[in-house]
Design an enzyme around this catalytic site. Structure first.
Site, PDB file in Angstrom:
ATOM      1  CD  GLU A  79      -3.067   0.625   0.019  1.00 57.21           C
ATOM      2  OE1 GLU A  79      -3.237  -0.537  -0.375  1.00 57.21           O
ATOM      3  OE2 GLU A  79      -3.610   1.620  -0.494  1.00 57.21           O
TER       4      GLU A  79
HETATM    5  C1  LIG Z   1       2.375  -9.623   0.216  1.00 60.49           C
HETATM    6  C2  LIG Z   1       2.116  -8.505  -0.719  1.00 60.49           C
HETATM    7  C3  LIG Z   1       0.813  -8.146  -1.019  1.00 60.49           C
HETATM    8  C4  LIG Z   1       0.563  -7.131  -1.938  1.00 60.49           C
HETATM    9  N1  LIG Z   1      -0.732  -6.850  -2.315  1.00 60.49           N
HETATM   10  C5  LIG Z   1      -0.954  -6.047  -3.382  1.00 60.49           C
HETATM   11  C6  LIG Z   1      -2.251  -5.918  -3.971  1.00 60.49           C
HETATM   12  O1  LIG Z   1      -3.227  -6.494  -3.484  1.00 60.49           O
HETATM   13  N2  LIG Z   1      -2.390  -5.166  -5.081  1.00 60.49           N
HETATM   14  C7  LIG Z   1      -1.340  -4.522  -5.665  1.00 60.49           C
HETATM   15  O2  LIG Z   1      -1.523  -3.875  -6.686  1.00 60.49           O
HETATM   16  N3  LIG Z   1      -0.087  -4.592  -5.124  1.00 60.49           N
HETATM   17  C8  LIG Z   1       0.129  -5.344  -4.014  1.00 60.49           C
HETATM   18  N4  LIG Z   1       1.390  -5.456  -3.488  1.00 60.49           N
HETATM   19  C9  LIG Z   1       2.469  -4.682  -4.066  1.00 60.49           C
HETATM   20  C10 LIG Z   1       3.003  -3.592  -3.139  1.00 60.49           C
HETATM   21  O3  LIG Z   1       2.062  -2.570  -2.990  1.00 60.49           O
HETATM   22  C11 LIG Z   1       4.346  -3.118  -3.738  1.00 60.49           C
HETATM   23  O4  LIG Z   1       5.270  -4.169  -3.545  1.00 60.49           O
HETATM   24  C12 LIG Z   1       4.849  -1.855  -3.086  1.00 60.49           C
HETATM   25  O5  LIG Z   1       4.022  -0.773  -3.390  1.00 60.49           O
HETATM   26  C13 LIG Z   1       6.278  -1.511  -3.522  1.00 60.49           C
HETATM   27  O6  LIG Z   1       6.477  -1.650  -4.904  1.00 60.49           O
HETATM   28  P1  LIG Z   1       7.705  -2.523  -5.439  1.00 60.49           P
HETATM   29  O7  LIG Z   1       7.680  -3.823  -4.732  1.00 60.49           O
HETATM   30  O8  LIG Z   1       7.663  -2.553  -6.920  1.00 60.49           O
HETATM   31  O9  LIG Z   1       8.983  -1.758  -4.954  1.00 60.49           O
HETATM   32  P2  LIG Z   1       9.782  -0.514  -5.739  1.00 60.49           P
HETATM   33  O10 LIG Z   1       8.734   0.404  -6.222  1.00 60.49           O
HETATM   34  O11 LIG Z   1      10.638  -1.166  -6.741  1.00 60.49           O
HETATM   35  O12 LIG Z   1      10.584   0.080  -4.584  1.00 60.49           O
HETATM   36  C14 LIG Z   1      11.839  -0.442  -4.121  1.00 60.49           C
HETATM   37  C15 LIG Z   1      12.399   0.484  -3.040  1.00 60.49           C
HETATM   38  O13 LIG Z   1      12.680   1.776  -3.609  1.00 60.49           O
HETATM   39  C16 LIG Z   1      12.001   2.773  -2.872  1.00 60.49           C
HETATM   40  N5  LIG Z   1      11.568   3.824  -3.795  1.00 60.49           N
HETATM   41  C17 LIG Z   1      10.905   3.691  -4.962  1.00 60.49           C
HETATM   42  N6  LIG Z   1      10.657   4.895  -5.490  1.00 60.49           N
HETATM   43  C18 LIG Z   1      11.148   5.807  -4.647  1.00 60.49           C
HETATM   44  C19 LIG Z   1      11.182   7.229  -4.615  1.00 60.49           C
HETATM   45  N7  LIG Z   1      10.611   7.965  -5.565  1.00 60.49           N
HETATM   46  N8  LIG Z   1      11.783   7.839  -3.567  1.00 60.49           N
HETATM   47  C20 LIG Z   1      12.316   7.102  -2.565  1.00 60.49           C
HETATM   48  N9  LIG Z   1      12.317   5.764  -2.536  1.00 60.49           N
HETATM   49  C21 LIG Z   1      11.733   5.119  -3.554  1.00 60.49           C
HETATM   50  C22 LIG Z   1      10.829   2.083  -2.207  1.00 60.49           C
HETATM   51  O14 LIG Z   1      10.401   2.768  -1.033  1.00 60.49           O
HETATM   52  C23 LIG Z   1      11.436   0.729  -1.884  1.00 60.49           C
HETATM   53  O15 LIG Z   1      12.144   0.789  -0.665  1.00 60.49           O
HETATM   54  C24 LIG Z   1       1.652  -6.434  -2.525  1.00 60.49           C
HETATM   55  C25 LIG Z   1       2.957  -6.777  -2.191  1.00 60.49           C
HETATM   56  C26 LIG Z   1       3.205  -7.815  -1.338  1.00 60.49           C
HETATM   57  C27 LIG Z   1       4.632  -8.200  -1.069  1.00 60.49           C
END
Ligand SMILES: Cc1cc2nc3c(=O)[nH]c(=O)nc-3n(C[C@H](O)[C@H](O)[C@H](O)COP(=O)(O)OP(=O)(O)OC[C@H]3O[C@@H](n4cnc5c(N)ncnc54)[C@H](O)[C@@H]3O)c2cc1C
Length: 592
Positions: free
Chosen positions: A442
């Site tokens: 989220e």
């Molecule tokens: C168990 C689980 C359930 C989930 N459920 C859902 C769901 O129901 N629906 C759905 O759509 N998604 C879902 N997600 C996805 C979840 O919302 C994302 O994993 C999360 O938003 C982070 O995206 P990412 O994993 O691609 O990380 P990235 O976006 O690749 O981020 C990697 C790191 O970089 C940092 N970062 C990225 N951009 C910036 C910035 N501009 N400034 C500073 N730091 C930054 C982030 O904070 C993080 O620490 C789920 C994930 C998991 C693991």
């Protein structure tokens, strides 16, 4: 593990005694007829019974067994489908849903307590109805009347579930770069194609249909976040008469194997030209999602609190029972070989930290929920706008701070068990594993902090912040002298936050890196200050009633602990913020 008991006494204290929430309900036309103190109390009591009796007993077994995937079919752990039926039949999925479509119409502040209970009982379980409720919100606020009538009643009743499909393999935080496509069809529907990952409840065996809300781009959509649209994509097509038709062309490619929330199915979802229906306007999909996000983000914050509460309930029982060593001041349990560990200062430090953060978190999340209710139901435009701005400001704080505190409290709860906390049988380690995701999904807590600082503070020149700071200052100015032990440190804390906010507003003009460098610690200073306000409000109520009941004595003692031992954390966090971004950029990427 101790049996879960819903903290009804504390919930009633917060709602009825501290916030006198029925006075708010009486002023709000959409709520005055629907809920009063008595109804709310009955609802919370019933929820407590269901969560403790039906949902909590499946927490450990669900974690052990997890979900399974075979050829696209996802099975939840034993007992989940039956428990889900009980939950749905009780009306709990639609507790906050619109009565026009069969929801219970309860205010968010009641929904928040129910969410706390279900997630304390079993976070994996709680996620299924939570995602459904989130999907319903977007449909209610943005979909056509036809879609609302066709889908909402079965979703509120829990007969159908919902999912939110945003994330793709290459696009998580940055949704502007999603690739899922939506092709317009002659009949007004769309063909949706693409792959979504990490979709909570994307597939499962709890309901006969799952209604996916999917973000996708039209072929001619502008690049970036302004080209995203939102679609309703059912797993099974729904006929005009409401009966179920053909299976839609979508499926679950696999499920993830995870650190925690193992009984929640986290799915890869493949959409192969699946039929979908536009929700809201073309290219305004993110707006439609944002409607749901303030509710959902508060809900995720509450998950952190829920796990901290469960961990505390276990830890306090253990600390009273487990005997090790003698108290520093001499034996207490003279008839025993050693004293219960609750005599030791460090064990008390951990227990009180848990108690203070949980109870502060319960008050704060209830406060934010009341703002959501005011924003939604108030007919006074100025009052509603102020509440909306407070919600915007406080939602990232609630999401990130409550979940950060959730991790801290669950770790304390494990530590109190010593080596036994590391052993699965006691359940404390599961709570930590389950809690960890709340800081990530989220929108990561890092992104919440950027949202707070960039959009909610700097973005409006501090005007949203001023609502909150002014409210605290008005409270301090009007407080009786006997509250000074609480209002004096609260005053210092809010002045510190004022000063820090102005400092950040000034820095942001000079160097774009300053916002991101300051944001995480700034959010924490904000969180502790907000909890200080909550604790001062609770102390005011407790002071007046301390002769009536031990409960108030305990409350006052915890308030004193919070001000003495936890609020001072803001000082070191403030120093970190003010150190600025310079030291973050001393190394180039190769030097790490
Ligand atoms: C168990 C689980 C359930 C989930 N459920 C859902 C769901 O129901 N629906 C759905 O759509 N998604 C879902 N997600 C996805 C979840 O919302 C994302 O994993 C999360 O938003 C982070 O995206 P990412 O994993 O691609 O990380 P990235 O976006 O690749 O981020 C990697 C790191 O970089 C940092 N970062 C990225 N951009 C910036 C910035 N501009 N400034 C500073 N730091 C930054 C982030 O904070 C993080 O620490 C789920 C994930 C998991 C693991």
């Amino acid at each position: 593990m101790a049996d879960y008991q819903a903290p009804l006494r504390d919930m009633r204290f917060v709602l009825n005694e501290v916030f006198e929430v029925s006075k708010l309900w009486a002023q709000l036309p959409g709520l005055a007829e629907v809920v009063d103190e008595e109804t709310a109390s009955a609802i919370l009591e019933e929820a407590g019974k269901v969560m403790a009796g039906t949902i909590a007993p499946l927490n450990r077994s669900g974690d052990e067994e997890g979900c399974s995937w075979t050829d696209g079919v996802v099975k939840t752990p034993a007992g989940f489908p039956a428990a889900y039926n009980t939950y749905a039949e009780g009306g709990w999925v639609g507790v906050g849903g619109s009565p026009e479509f069969g929801g219970m119409g309860m205010p968010k502040v009641i929904g928040a307590q129910v969410e706390e209970m279900v997630n304390s009982a079993n976070l994996s379980f709680g996620l299924y109805p939570m995602l459904t409720a989130g999907a319903c919100l977007s449909i209610l606020n943005h979909a056509s009347e036809e879609l609302k009538a066709q889908y909402l009643p079965n979703m509120y009743s829990g007969v159908w579930a919902g999912s939110m499909c945003l994330t793709e393999p290459h696009a998580g935080t940055d949704l502007g770069i999603i690739r899922t496509k939506a092709e317009p069809q002659a009949d007004g529907s769309y063909k949706i194609s693409g792959t979504k990952i990490f979709i909570t409840g994307g597939e499962h065996d709890l309901t006969e249909n799952i209604i996916h809300l999917v973000l996708a781009k039209l072929p001619d959509a502008p690049a970036g976040p302004k080209g995203i649209s939102l679609f309703l994509v059912p797993k099974v097509m729904v006929n005009a008469d409401g009966s179920l038709g053909e299976k839609n062309t979508l499926g679950c490619g696999s499920i993830e194997h995870k650190m925690g929330i193992k009984a929640s199915a986290t799915c890869v979802m493949n959409f192969d030209g699946a039929t979908g229906y536009l929700i809201g306007e073309v290219n305004k999909g993110l707006n439609a999602m944002f409607t749901m996000m303030n509710y959902e983000r508060l809900g995720v914050g509450i998950q952190g609190l829920s796990l901290g509460e469960r961990s505390y309930q276990n830890a306090i029982e253990y600390a009273r029972d487990r005997i090790q060593s003698r108290a520093p001041t001499g034996p207490v349990a003279k008839d025993k070989a050693a004293d219960p560990i609750i005599v030791h200062p460090d064990v008390r430090r951990m227990l009180l930290t848990m108690k203070a953060l949980n109870e502060g978190g319960r008050a704060f999340s209830s406060y934010v929920a009341m703002q959501l209710d005011t924003a939604k139901y108030s007919e006074d435009k100025a009052v509603a706008t102020r509440a909306e701005e407070l919600v915007a400001l406080l939602t990232p704080v609630a999401k990130a701070f409550l979940t950060d505190m959730g991790l801290e409290t669950t770790v304390h709860g494990q530590q109190i068990f010593g080596g036994h906390g590391f052993i699965r049988e006691w359940g404390q380690e599961q709570l930590i594993r389950d809690c960890r995701i709340t800081q990530i999904y989220e929108g990561t807590n890092g992104i919440q902090s950027l949202d707070l600082m960039g959009r909610k503070v700097v973005g409006n020149g501090g005007s949203f912040y001023k609502h909150f700071a002014d409210e605290i200052k008005t409270f301090i100015a009007g407080a009786d002298a006997n509250l000074a032990e609480f209002t004096a440190p609260l005053k210092a804390a809010v002045e510190n936050l004022d000063e820090l906010t102005n400092w950040v507003l000034a820095q942001a003009k000079q160097n774009p890196n300053e916002i991101g460098a300051a944001s995480v610690e700034y959010l924490q200073v904000f969180g502790y200050t907000a909890y200080a306000y909550m604790w001062a409000l609770m102390a005011r109520t407790a002071l007046a009633k301390q002769d009536q009941d031990e409960f108030y004595v305990s409350k006052l003692g915890t308030a004193r602990f919070f001000f003495a031992r936890l609020l001072p954390r803001t000082q070191s966090l403030t120093a970190s913020v003010k150190a600025g971004s310079e030291s973050l950029y001393l190394l180039d990427a190769a030097q790490f």
